[in-house]
Design an enzyme around this catalytic site. Structure first.
Site, PDB file in Angstrom:
ATOM      1  N   ASN A 144     -98.888 -29.202  24.557  1.00 27.52           N
ATOM      2  CA  ASN A 144     -98.329 -30.466  25.062  1.00 27.52           C
ATOM      3  C   ASN A 144     -97.412 -30.166  26.243  1.00 27.52           C
ATOM      4  O   ASN A 144     -96.305 -29.649  26.064  1.00 27.52           O
ATOM      5  CB  ASN A 144     -97.559 -31.153  23.919  1.00 27.52           C
ATOM      6  CG  ASN A 144     -96.969 -32.491  24.333  1.00 27.52           C
ATOM      7  OD1 ASN A 144     -96.953 -32.837  25.513  1.00 27.52           O
ATOM      8  ND2 ASN A 144     -96.468 -33.238  23.367  1.00 27.52           N
TER       9      ASN A 144
ATOM     10  N   CYS B 165     -93.302 -38.062  27.159  1.00 24.98           N
ATOM     11  CA  CYS B 165     -94.760 -37.861  27.232  1.00 24.98           C
ATOM     12  C   CYS B 165     -95.480 -39.047  27.849  1.00 24.98           C
ATOM     13  O   CYS B 165     -96.650 -38.929  28.220  1.00 24.98           O
ATOM     14  CB  CYS B 165     -95.309 -37.558  25.848  1.00 24.98           C
ATOM     15  SG  CYS B 165     -94.649 -36.028  25.189  1.00 24.98           S
TER      16      CYS B 165
ATOM     17  N   HIS C 157    -102.950 -38.536  26.273  1.00 28.80           N
ATOM     18  CA  HIS C 157    -101.883 -37.539  26.234  1.00 28.80           C
ATOM     19  C   HIS C 157    -102.206 -36.510  25.149  1.00 28.80           C
ATOM     20  O   HIS C 157    -102.689 -36.858  24.072  1.00 28.80           O
ATOM     21  CB  HIS C 157    -100.549 -38.238  25.955  1.00 28.80           C
ATOM     22  CG  HIS C 157     -99.454 -37.266  25.659  1.00 28.80           C
ATOM     23  ND1 HIS C 157     -99.093 -36.266  26.536  1.00 28.80           N
ATOM     24  CD2 HIS C 157     -98.657 -37.120  24.567  1.00 28.80           C
ATOM     25  CE1 HIS C 157     -98.123 -35.560  26.001  1.00 28.80           C
ATOM     26  NE2 HIS C 157     -97.842 -36.043  24.801  1.00 28.80           N
TER      27      HIS C 157
HETATM   28  O1  UT7 Z   1     -95.782 -35.854  22.648  1.00 31.80           O
HETATM   29  C1  UT7 Z   1     -94.648 -36.513  22.178  1.00 31.80           C
HETATM   30  C2  UT7 Z   1     -94.945 -37.114  20.911  1.00 31.80           C
HETATM   31  N1  UT7 Z   1     -95.032 -36.106  19.883  1.00 31.80           N
HETATM   32  C3  UT7 Z   1     -96.035 -36.151  19.032  1.00 31.80           C
HETATM   33  O2  UT7 Z   1     -96.928 -36.939  19.160  1.00 31.80           O
HETATM   34  C4  UT7 Z   1     -95.990 -35.218  17.839  1.00 31.80           C
HETATM   35  C5  UT7 Z   1     -96.384 -35.951  16.612  1.00 31.80           C
HETATM   36  N2  UT7 Z   1     -96.265 -35.156  15.397  1.00 31.80           N
HETATM   37  C6  UT7 Z   1     -97.119 -34.146  15.098  1.00 31.80           C
HETATM   38  O3  UT7 Z   1     -97.978 -33.820  15.884  1.00 31.80           O
HETATM   39  C7  UT7 Z   1     -97.022 -33.495  13.732  1.00 31.80           C
HETATM   40  O4  UT7 Z   1     -96.182 -34.261  12.916  1.00 31.80           O
HETATM   41  C8  UT7 Z   1     -96.509 -32.029  13.790  1.00 31.80           C
HETATM   42  C9  UT7 Z   1     -97.537 -31.144  14.431  1.00 31.80           C
HETATM   43  C10 UT7 Z   1     -95.197 -31.956  14.566  1.00 31.80           C
HETATM   44  C11 UT7 Z   1     -96.267 -31.518  12.377  1.00 31.80           C
HETATM   45  O5  UT7 Z   1     -97.453 -31.643  11.596  1.00 31.80           O
HETATM   46  P1  UT7 Z   1     -97.433 -32.344  10.176  1.00 31.80           P
HETATM   47  O6  UT7 Z   1     -98.790 -32.308   9.657  1.00 31.80           O
HETATM   48  O7  UT7 Z   1     -96.771 -33.695  10.320  1.00 31.80           O
HETATM   49  O8  UT7 Z   1     -96.543 -31.351   9.336  1.00 31.80           O
HETATM   50  P2  UT7 Z   1     -95.150 -31.639   8.571  1.00 31.80           P
HETATM   51  O9  UT7 Z   1     -94.041 -31.734   9.533  1.00 31.80           O
HETATM   52  O10 UT7 Z   1     -95.357 -32.736   7.588  1.00 31.80           O
HETATM   53  O11 UT7 Z   1     -95.009 -30.304   7.764  1.00 31.80           O
HETATM   54  C12 UT7 Z   1     -95.936 -29.946   6.693  1.00 31.80           C
HETATM   55  C13 UT7 Z   1     -95.552 -28.590   6.160  1.00 31.80           C
HETATM   56  C14 UT7 Z   1     -94.072 -28.464   5.807  1.00 31.80           C
HETATM   57  O12 UT7 Z   1     -93.975 -27.610   4.682  1.00 31.80           O
HETATM   58  P3  UT7 Z   1     -93.747 -28.238   3.206  1.00 31.80           P
HETATM   59  O13 UT7 Z   1     -92.475 -29.033   3.298  1.00 31.80           O
HETATM   60  O14 UT7 Z   1     -94.956 -29.089   2.958  1.00 31.80           O
HETATM   61  O15 UT7 Z   1     -93.661 -27.030   2.344  1.00 31.80           O
HETATM   62  C15 UT7 Z   1     -93.497 -27.755   7.008  1.00 31.80           C
HETATM   63  O16 UT7 Z   1     -92.331 -27.014   6.693  1.00 31.80           O
HETATM   64  O17 UT7 Z   1     -95.812 -27.609   7.154  1.00 31.80           O
HETATM   65  C16 UT7 Z   1     -94.630 -26.827   7.376  1.00 31.80           C
HETATM   66  N3  UT7 Z   1     -94.612 -26.417   8.775  1.00 31.80           N
HETATM   67  C17 UT7 Z   1     -95.228 -25.317   9.196  1.00 31.80           C
HETATM   68  N4  UT7 Z   1     -95.934 -24.375   8.558  1.00 31.80           N
HETATM   69  C18 UT7 Z   1     -96.458 -23.366   9.288  1.00 31.80           C
HETATM   70  C19 UT7 Z   1     -94.028 -27.050   9.829  1.00 31.80           C
HETATM   71  N5  UT7 Z   1     -94.267 -26.352  10.952  1.00 31.80           N
HETATM   72  C20 UT7 Z   1     -95.010 -25.277  10.587  1.00 31.80           C
HETATM   73  C21 UT7 Z   1     -95.559 -24.189  11.294  1.00 31.80           C
HETATM   74  N6  UT7 Z   1     -96.274 -23.276  10.615  1.00 31.80           N
HETATM   75  N7  UT7 Z   1     -95.424 -24.055  12.630  1.00 31.80           N
END
Ligand code: UT7
Length: 328
Positions: free
Chosen positions: A285, A116, A255
């Site tokens: 993205n 990215c 980005h």
């Molecule tokens: O561009 C390259 C660099 N990349 C980035 O900058 C990405 C950086 N990271 C992010 O943007 C975020 O971490 C994500 C969007 C990838 C994820 O968001 P988050 O708020 O960090 O969610 P999480 O991974 O902590 O997941 C929270 C909950 C989990 O459930 P539990 O364990 O709390 O029950 C996940 O299983 O959300 C769940 N979850 C979803 N639920 C519904 C994960 N993906 C989804 C989904 N729909 N698509």
């Protein structure tokens, strides 16, 4: 001798027609429009669905658009760099394929892989070539078919990414416009959190790697999120402060990985929301293409002399910020 600066003289862009909406995604994996909008800020993304088409074809469309707008002829170009993590093939470089398809015969060309941060790294690299005085027309492409490396059964990654391409033309100027300052960084430790496990020399493709679904983006969202917020804001703020840029007049070109990351960076820089370029809601993205696609969409709003801080964070980890003064 007068100092030569690398200025952007035009922007082109292209996104494929197919729109993958959150509603369609929520029929493919266990997710909802509400979760994606609140956690990431994406409503829809574009996907390349045409058989036989690849990253170079998106790049070609962006370069065609750029040439039409700037009146550039293919034979005038003397360097083309393509930033991508989704090349048409492992080799040759996608930049060479774009040159061939565009009839660019008098240039040398290479790809730059930095996830990215690809476009920011490529802009820094291209600026050095222009500043040397040797290269007069440099085309910089950011192009990705992220859908070719996304697992559409993995709800943690499939809502995030989209396909698209943008291109800019860089030329020399002795006026103080263009790329004026930058701050870049890398920390290879971060590779554990964001990578593709198989397909490289460490784990060549095999039946086993395919059965285990190892040819897709692997991302641990939370650590990537935390690093992205800190590093992108650190470098953007450093570039802004040491050049005494006015937060009320500076454009942020961040980005597009997550709306919450963009908001955090803008807050650190004390910018008002109307100075922040955002199109994540419609394209997601697109990795190395996010920044040129923003410039493409905002080009009409920019005025000669406007200050832009372009910043990114991505796999590597890699990050960077560039101060650019708009030249037209
Ligand atoms: O561009 C390259 C660099 N990349 C980035 O900058 C990405 C950086 N990271 C992010 O943007 C975020 O971490 C994500 C969007 C990838 C994820 O968001 P988050 O708020 O960090 O969610 P999480 O991974 O902590 O997941 C929270 C909950 C989990 O459930 P539990 O364990 O709390 O029950 C996940 O299983 O959300 C769940 N979850 C979803 N639920 C519904 C994960 N993906 C989804 C989904 N729909 N698509």
């Amino acid at each position: 001798m007068e100092k030569i600066h690398a200025v952007i003289k035009g922007v082109g862009g292209y996104v494929p027609d197919y729109i993958l909406t959150n509603d369609e995604l929520s029929r493919m994996v266990d997710t909802t429009d509400e979760w994606i909008m609140t956690r990431i800020g994406i409503k829809e993304r574009r996907l390349l669905r045409e058989e036989g088409k690849a990253t170079s074809d998106l790049g070609v469309e962006a370069v065609k658009n750029l040439f039409a707008k700037t009146g550039t002829k293919p034979e005038e170009v003397d360097l083309l760099i393509c930033a991508t993590v989704t090349p048409d093939m492992r080799f040759p470089a996608t930049s060479c394929i774009i040159c061939d398809k565009m009839g660019i015969k008098n240039a040398f060309a290479f790809d730059l892989t930095s996830g990215c941060s690809g476009f920011v790294y490529a802009l820094s690299t291209a600026a050095r070539f222009v500043e040397s005085g040797r290269y007069k027309k440099v085309v910089l492409v950011g192009a990705e078919v992220m859908s070719s490396i996304i697992d559409y059964t993995d709800r943690a990654t499939c809502p995030i990414f989209g396909d698209g391409a943008g291109a800019v033309l860089l030329e020399p100027s002795t006026e103080a416009y263009g790329v004026l300052d930058e701050e870049m960084g890398t920390d290879g430790y971060g590779r554990v959190h964001l990578h593709m496990k198989a397909g490289g020399s460490l784990m060549p493709p095999s039946h086993e790697t395919i059965d285990k679904r190892l040819h897709y983006v692997y991302q641990e969202g939370q650590p990537v999120f935390k690093w992205a917020v800190v590093k992108m804001a650190d470098v953007a703020e450093a570039v802004m402060k040491r050049n005494h840029l006015d937060p009320n007049k500076t454009w942020l070109v961040p980005h597009q990985a997550n709306l919450r990351i963009i908001d955090a960076v803008a807050r650190r820089m004390e910018l008002s929301s109307e100075r922040v370029m955002i199109n994540i809601q419609k394209y997601g993205n697109t990795t190395a293409a996010t920044i040129p696609l923003l410039l493409w969409e905002w080009e009409n709003k920019l005025k000669k002399g406007d200050d832009l801080v372009i910043c990114a964070f991505g796999s590597g980890f890699s990050w960077g910020a560039i101060w650019l003064k708009w030249a037209y």
